[in-house]
Design an enzyme around this catalytic site. Structure first.
Site, PDB file in Angstrom:
ATOM      1  N   ARG A 121     -87.924  75.113  -6.295  1.00 58.03           N
ATOM      2  CA  ARG A 121     -88.142  74.428  -5.175  1.00 58.03           C
ATOM      3  C   ARG A 121     -89.025  73.227  -5.021  1.00 58.03           C
ATOM      4  NH1 ARG A 121     -88.600  80.138  -3.709  1.00 58.03           N
ATOM      5  NH2 ARG A 121     -86.618  81.200  -2.654  1.00 58.03           N
ATOM      6  N   LYS A 143     -82.696  59.783  -2.467  1.00 59.48           N
ATOM      7  CA  LYS A 143     -81.618  60.598  -2.781  1.00 59.48           C
ATOM      8  C   LYS A 143     -81.338  60.846  -4.220  1.00 59.48           C
ATOM      9  CE  LYS A 143     -78.516  58.317   0.791  1.00 59.48           C
ATOM     10  NZ  LYS A 143     -76.967  57.767   0.772  1.00 59.48           N
ATOM     11  N   GLU A 185     -75.205  45.554  -6.566  1.00 59.31           N
ATOM     12  CA  GLU A 185     -75.983  46.052  -5.265  1.00 59.31           C
ATOM     13  C   GLU A 185     -76.893  44.857  -5.001  1.00 59.31           C
ATOM     14  OE1 GLU A 185     -75.932  48.806  -4.025  1.00 59.31           O
ATOM     15  OE2 GLU A 185     -74.575  49.970  -5.183  1.00 59.31           O
ATOM     16  N   LYS A 225     -84.587  47.534   0.903  1.00 61.58           N
ATOM     17  CA  LYS A 225     -84.036  49.066   0.754  1.00 61.58           C
ATOM     18  C   LYS A 225     -85.133  50.044   1.386  1.00 61.58           C
ATOM     19  CE  LYS A 225     -81.775  52.814  -1.449  1.00 61.58           C
ATOM     20  NZ  LYS A 225     -80.814  53.499  -2.404  1.00 61.58           N
ATOM     21  N   GLU A 235     -80.572  59.101   6.705  1.00 62.79           N
ATOM     22  CA  GLU A 235     -79.509  58.512   7.015  1.00 62.79           C
ATOM     23  C   GLU A 235     -78.696  58.966   8.258  1.00 62.79           C
ATOM     24  OE1 GLU A 235     -75.662  57.257   4.058  1.00 62.79           O
ATOM     25  OE2 GLU A 235     -77.094  58.274   3.302  1.00 62.79           O
ATOM     26  N   ARG A 239     -79.656  53.646   7.815  1.00 61.63           N
ATOM     27  CA  ARG A 239     -79.428  53.663   6.606  1.00 61.63           C
ATOM     28  C   ARG A 239     -78.092  53.562   6.130  1.00 61.63           C
ATOM     29  NH1 ARG A 239     -82.788  57.401   2.261  1.00 61.63           N
ATOM     30  NH2 ARG A 239     -81.965  56.957   0.589  1.00 61.63           N
ATOM     31  N   ASN A 243     -74.157  51.778   2.721  1.00 62.65           N
ATOM     32  CA  ASN A 243     -72.926  52.111   2.172  1.00 62.65           C
ATOM     33  C   ASN A 243     -71.905  51.045   2.305  1.00 62.65           C
ATOM     34  OD1 ASN A 243     -73.851  54.784   1.924  1.00 62.65           O
ATOM     35  ND2 ASN A 243     -73.409  55.239   3.857  1.00 62.65           N
ATOM     36  N   HIS A 246     -69.142  51.131  -0.432  1.00 59.24           N
ATOM     37  CA  HIS A 246     -69.265  52.304  -1.230  1.00 59.24           C
ATOM     38  C   HIS A 246     -68.049  53.165  -0.806  1.00 59.24           C
ATOM     39  CE1 HIS A 246     -73.053  50.680  -2.333  1.00 59.24           C
ATOM     40  NE2 HIS A 246     -73.287  51.835  -3.213  1.00 59.24           N
ATOM     41  N   HIS A 250     -66.558  54.210  -3.932  1.00 61.03           N
ATOM     42  CA  HIS A 250     -66.642  55.628  -4.429  1.00 61.03           C
ATOM     43  C   HIS A 250     -65.435  56.047  -5.135  1.00 61.03           C
ATOM     44  CE1 HIS A 250     -71.061  56.746  -3.181  1.00 61.03           C
ATOM     45  NE2 HIS A 250     -70.931  55.707  -4.365  1.00 61.03           N
ATOM     46  N   HIS A 262     -70.044  51.894 -11.793  1.00 63.20           N
ATOM     47  CA  HIS A 262     -70.349  52.017 -10.294  1.00 63.20           C
ATOM     48  C   HIS A 262     -70.340  50.613  -9.657  1.00 63.20           C
ATOM     49  CE1 HIS A 262     -72.101  53.647  -6.330  1.00 63.20           C
ATOM     50  NE2 HIS A 262     -73.102  52.488  -6.652  1.00 63.20           N
TER      51      HIS A 262
END
Length: 357
Positions: A121, A143, A185, A225, A235, A239, A243, A246, A250, A262
C-alpha cells in the site's frame, strides 16, 4: 540548481534540475530519507550507464540498495512485469519503511511508480528520469500506470514522489531520435502556455539545439506542468489540457506496435487534431502550420496511415480519458489558450474524418 516546487494539499516536494546531479544523488537522497532499503529500478539500456554510479553513492550515504532491471521498451509496462517486481521486493523483505528510486525513462518511471504506490500500500518514491520525455513530462505530476492490450495506461494510480531529480547531462547518451521524441512534449506545453515559452521554442531549428538549450527547456516545461498539477492534481478539470494530441497519439502508438515512440505519436496526434479543429474554424487559421514547423524542425513525424482505420477508432473507444460515452478533445483557441471539446464517442469517427461537428 534550479528548483521547482510542487505544493499539493497532501504532498509537498521539489523538482531539482542540475547538470551533474547524478554525481550527487547520494547526498540529495540522504537529505530526504532516513537510512533504509532502496530498490533501484531501471531498464537494461539505462542500467549500464548510471546504475552502478547511483548505487555506489547511495551505499556511501548509508542506504542498503538492491537493483532490479526490466527490459527496455513499452512492453515492460505490463501486469506481468509489475508482478515480477512485487515478488522480488517481497523476497528481499522490503517493508513500508523502505523506498523505490526509479532510474530511467518514462516506462521505468511509470512502472516503478506503480509498483511503489501499490506494494504494501505504498513505498516512498523518488523519480530520477534520464530521458527528455521523462524529464519534462512523465516524471512530474504523480501519474503511474501500466498498459493493457486494449489501451495505454489503463491501470494506474496518482502517487506523488518525495522528489524528482533531473540531470540534463543524461541526455548526452540518448540517440537523437529520442531527444526529438521528448521535444514533442515540450512543443505541446509551449503551445498550451504560449507567450515567452513559445518564443523560446521558435529558436530551436535543429535537433542539436534541443541539447544546447536543455536546462531552460526542461525548467519551463516542468514549471508549466507543475502549475497545472497544483491546480488540478487528479485531472478533474484543467489538467485535462495536458492530453493535447494524446487521444489520437495513444491510439496510433498502440497500433504501431513499437514502431512509433510515444513522442512521435503525440507529434502526429497534435498535428492531425489541430488540422481538424482548424477546418471547423475552432482553431485560428495557421495554427497547424505553426505546430508543424516546430515539430518538423527536429525531424518529428507529422502523419500516419493508421489514423482513420477501423482499428484506430476501436482504440479510441478504450481511451482512459473517456468520460462515460463522451471524449474530451483538447484544442487550441489560440497559442496559450487551450480548450476542451466534448464529443460523443459514437460521433468521433465523423468528427475526426472532417465530415461534421
Amino acid at each position: 540548481m534550479e528548483t521547482v516546487p510542487v505544493d499539493l494539499p497532501e504532498k509537498h516536494y521539489r523538482i531539482h534540475i542540475e547538470s551533474g546531479l547524478v554525481s550527487r544523488v547520494g547526498t540529495l537522497v540522504a537529505e530526504l530519507w532516513t537510512p533504509r532499503k532502496i530498490a533501484v529500478i531501471s531498464d537494461r539500456n539505462v542500467a549500464p550507464l548510471y546504475e552502478q554510479k547511483v548505487i555506489k553513492q547511495l551505499i556511501a550515504a548509508g542506504f542498503q540498495v538492491t537493483a532490479y532491471q526490466v527490459d527496455a521498451g513499452e512492453s515492460s509496462k505490463s501486469w506481468q512485469t509489475a508482478v515480477q517486481l512485487f515478488e522480488k521486493l517481497a523476497e528481499d523483505h522490503f517493508t513500508r519503511s523502505d523506498g523505490v528510486l526509479a532510474l530511467g525513462g518514462g516506462v521505468v518511471g511509470d512502472l516503478a511508480g506503480f509498483v511503489a504506490s501499490t506494494f504494501m500500500r505504498g513505498l516512498a518514491l523518488i523519480q530520477m528520469p534520464t530521458s527528455l520525455l521523462a524529464q519534462v513530462d512523465s516524471s512530474v505530476g504523480g501519474k503511474t500506470a501500466i498498459n493493457l492490450g486494449t489501451g495505454k495506461n489503463l491501470v494506474g494510480t496518482f502517487y506523488q514522489p518525495d522528489a524528482v531529480l533531473i540531470d540534463p547531462d543524461t541526455l548526452n547518451t540518448l540517440p537523437q531520435r529520442y531527444v526529438a521524441e521528448g521535444y514533442a512534449e515540450i512543443v505541446k506545453m509551449a503551445a498550451l502556455e504560449g507567450g515567452t515559452f513559445w518564443q523560446v521554442i521558435e529558436q530551436i531549428n535543429r535537433p542539436k539545439e534541443i541539447l544546447e538549450h536543455a536546462n531552460d527547456l526542461i525548467q519551463k516545461s516542468v514549471a508549466f506542468k507543475a502549475g497545472v498539477v497544483m491546480d488540478d492534481e487528479k485531472e478533474h478539470g484543467r489538467r485535462q489540457i495536458l492530453n493535447f494530441g494524446h487521444t489520437i497519439g495513444h491510439a496510433i502508438e498502440l497500433l504501431a506496435d513499437g514502431q512509433l515512440a510515444h513522442g512521435e505519436a503525440i507529434s502526429i496526434g497534435m498535428v492531425r487534431l489541430t488540422q481538424i479543429f482548424e477546418k471547423y474554424r475552432l482553431s485560428p487559421r495557421g495554427t497547424t502550420n505553426m505546430l508543424t514547423q516546430r515539430l518538423k524542425a527536429v525531424g518529428l513525424p507529422l502523419v500516419s496511415s493508421l489514423i482513420g482505420t477501423s482499428a484506430f477508432y476501436e482504440k479510441l473507444k478504450n481511451d482512459k480519458k473517456n468520460h462515460g460515452s463522451r471524449l474530451n478533445l483538447v484544442y487550441l483557441k489560440a497559442l496559450g489558450q487551450p480548450a476542451l471539446y466534448p464529443i460523443e464517442i459514437d460521433k468521433t469517427q465523423s468528427f475526426l474524418s472532417g465530415k461534421g461537428q
